[in-house]
Design an enzyme around this catalytic site. Structure first.
Site, PDB file in Angstrom:
ATOM      1  N   PHE A 144       0.865  -1.184   0.000  1.00 39.24           N
ATOM      2  CA  PHE A 144       0.000   0.000   0.000  1.00 39.24           C
ATOM      3  C   PHE A 144       0.901   1.232   0.000  1.00 39.24           C
ATOM      4  O   PHE A 144       1.801   1.350   0.842  1.00 39.24           O
ATOM      5  CB  PHE A 144      -0.898   0.020   1.233  1.00 39.24           C
ATOM      6  CG  PHE A 144      -1.797   1.226   1.287  1.00 39.24           C
ATOM      7  CD1 PHE A 144      -2.963   1.276   0.541  1.00 39.24           C
ATOM      8  CD2 PHE A 144      -1.467   2.328   2.062  1.00 39.24           C
ATOM      9  CE1 PHE A 144      -3.783   2.393   0.569  1.00 39.24           C
ATOM     10  CE2 PHE A 144      -2.269   3.451   2.099  1.00 39.24           C
ATOM     11  CZ  PHE A 144      -3.434   3.478   1.348  1.00 39.24           C
ATOM     12  N   ASP A 229       9.523   2.192   0.749  1.00 39.01           N
ATOM     13  CA  ASP A 229       8.434   2.992   1.315  1.00 39.01           C
ATOM     14  C   ASP A 229       8.444   2.772   2.833  1.00 39.01           C
ATOM     15  O   ASP A 229       7.984   1.751   3.333  1.00 39.01           O
ATOM     16  CB  ASP A 229       7.099   2.560   0.709  1.00 39.01           C
ATOM     17  CG  ASP A 229       5.909   3.354   1.231  1.00 39.01           C
ATOM     18  OD1 ASP A 229       5.999   3.895   2.347  1.00 39.01           O
ATOM     19  OD2 ASP A 229       4.879   3.404   0.545  1.00 39.01           O
ATOM     20  N   LYS A 258       4.125   9.931   8.350  1.00 36.67           N
ATOM     21  CA  LYS A 258       3.534   9.442   9.592  1.00 36.67           C
ATOM     22  C   LYS A 258       4.262   9.919  10.852  1.00 36.67           C
ATOM     23  O   LYS A 258       4.061  11.029  11.301  1.00 36.67           O
ATOM     24  CB  LYS A 258       3.398   7.924   9.540  1.00 36.67           C
ATOM     25  CG  LYS A 258       2.257   7.462   8.612  1.00 36.67           C
ATOM     26  CD  LYS A 258       1.967   5.993   8.773  1.00 36.67           C
ATOM     27  CE  LYS A 258       0.843   5.529   7.856  1.00 36.67           C
ATOM     28  NZ  LYS A 258      -0.486   6.041   8.222  1.00 36.67           N
TER      29      LYS A 258
END
Length: 417
Positions: A144, A229, A258
């Site tokens: 994702f 990622d 994040k």
């Protein structure tokens, strides 16, 4: 707002939820609660109920809620210089870029592009890969990478992609963790390989030892860029600054977001070696990227992680949390690294268990029907684990027994189509 639950009339949470549904686009469904404040590893809703937050805003609030160092840095910078255009620079932006390059082991060669989210960081990385003159990207099933059209093009899950197809890009997917399949998919037309060091949304899937190193060798063989990622795994989440540092491997591109600013929006795309120079003036941009408040706050987060030796703490407290979860009746298996963990439970029960845990005052996430994901603040303590385990044990046990009574059910596979 009072910390005491309402005893008469409609609850504040119910009223605010109704207002939310009348004013906010329905992209997330009804909110599970309306939260009004947080402190450390706890948050409070509009009715005054307290919850232990074992998701940290989905791996975002790395130091918990309202950490004094984060609040101080944010306040001090906002009171002096809050935002400048990208025609100018600020010292926090420069210092943060230098700091990230050091943490990534750039050895003086590399550059950073700042933005506001993980999706945007991945969009920047896509542009970098295009500057190689190639367009093909090899990604992993179950991965994702975000929801903008470019980032979504890298995500294999049909439910995410189908409403927005056709999507841009020339992307091929291979089974995650299968080095042979990865090697077979990459050739001299491949611009980049993109992988999460641990897949978060797929249910905290940890690859076999040596997989990331194998990806480096494959990329080098055919002249492709290797892109990790680290949006969910970075900034100490796994007990290292970056998740890929579990192996002796160096990528060409790292994307972060994040936990970097402990709750304040920021994203970063780090280009190492020659990858840091592939984008030139006018080829990418961002109005708010690298703004002084986000960068100053990020520096405070990095300082606390280093000064409080939180990387060591995350490793030890993560092992304690994993061990305690394995003892819970109804937990089939526990996996992950540091404070990015998943507990496999009875097939199809994770949404019910997560809802029951929330009612009991503990916030967890159900990324697949068969598992719970935990990504608590890096400052989690043994006392917090003591608080969480009885609630999780009750929620998991109740639904495990209900599943047993209903008879055997087929285990739901991870959706990787």
């Amino acid at each position: 707002m009072t910390d005491q639950p309402m005893t008469s009339g409609r609850s504040s949470v119910a009223v605010l939820t109704e207002r939310y549904e009348g004013a906010v686009m329905n992209t997330f469904g009804p909110p599970k609660r309306v939260l009004v404040r947080g402190a450390g590893c706890h948050v409070w809703d509009a009715d005054g109920r307290r919850y232990l937050d074992l998701m940290a805003g989905i791996a975002v609030n790395s130091l918990g809620h309202a950490h004094p160092a984060v609040v101080a840095a944010m306040t001090a910078q906002a009171s002096t210089l809050g935002q400048v255009s990208n025609l100018f620079a600020s010292e926090p932006q420069i210092v943060l870029a230098e700091r990230l390059l050091v943490l990534a082991g750039a050895d003086g060669e590399g550059r950073v592009f700042f933005c506001n989210s993980g999706t945007e960081a991945n969009e920047a990385a896509i542009k970098i890969t295009r500057r190689t003159g190639r367009t093909r990207i090899v990604a992993a099933q179950g991965g994702f990478h975000g929801r903008t059209l470019g980032a979504l093009a890298l995500t294999a899950k049909a439910a995410y992609r189908a409403p927005f197809e056709p999507l841009p890009g020339d992307v091929v997917w291979v089974p995650y963790g299968d080095a042979a399949a990865l090697s077979a998919a990459v050739d001299e037309t491949t611009a980049a390989i993109v992988l999460e060091p641990i897949q978060g949304e797929a249910g905290v899937i940890v690859p076999p030892d040596g997989y990331l190193s194998a990806a480096r060798r494959v990329a080098d063989r055919d002249g492709a860029l290797l892109w990790f990622d680290e949006v969910q795994t970075g900034v100490g989440r796994t007990g290292r600054w970056f998740g890929y540092q579990a192996e002796q491997v160096q990528p060409d591109i790292i994307t972060l977001a994040k936990g970097l600013a402990g709750g304040f929006p920021i994203g970063a795309c780090i280009g190492l070696g020659s990858a840091g120079s592939l984008l030139g003036p006018g080829q990418h941009g961002n109005t708010f990227g690298g703004n002084p408040v986000a960068c100053a706050t990020s520096l405070a987060v990095l300082d606390v992680i280093q000064q409080d030796d939180l990387l060591t703490h995350v490793t030890s407290i993560g092992a304690e949390l994993a061990a305690r979860l394995r003892l819970v009746d109804g937990v089939i298996a526990v996996r992950g690294r540091g404070l990015l963990l998943a507990a496999d439970i009875a097939p199809g029960t994770s949404p019910l268990v997560a809802a029951a845990a929330l009612e009991g005052g503990v916030i967890v996430n159900d990324p697949t029907p068969d598992c719970l994901r935990l990504a608590p603040p890096l400052v989690l303590s043994s006392a917090h684990i003591d608080e969480a385990i009885p609630v999780l044990s009750s929620a998991i046990g109740a639904h495990s027994r209900a599943q047993d009574a209903a008879g055997p059910a087929q285990r739901h596979p991870l959706e990787v189509s």
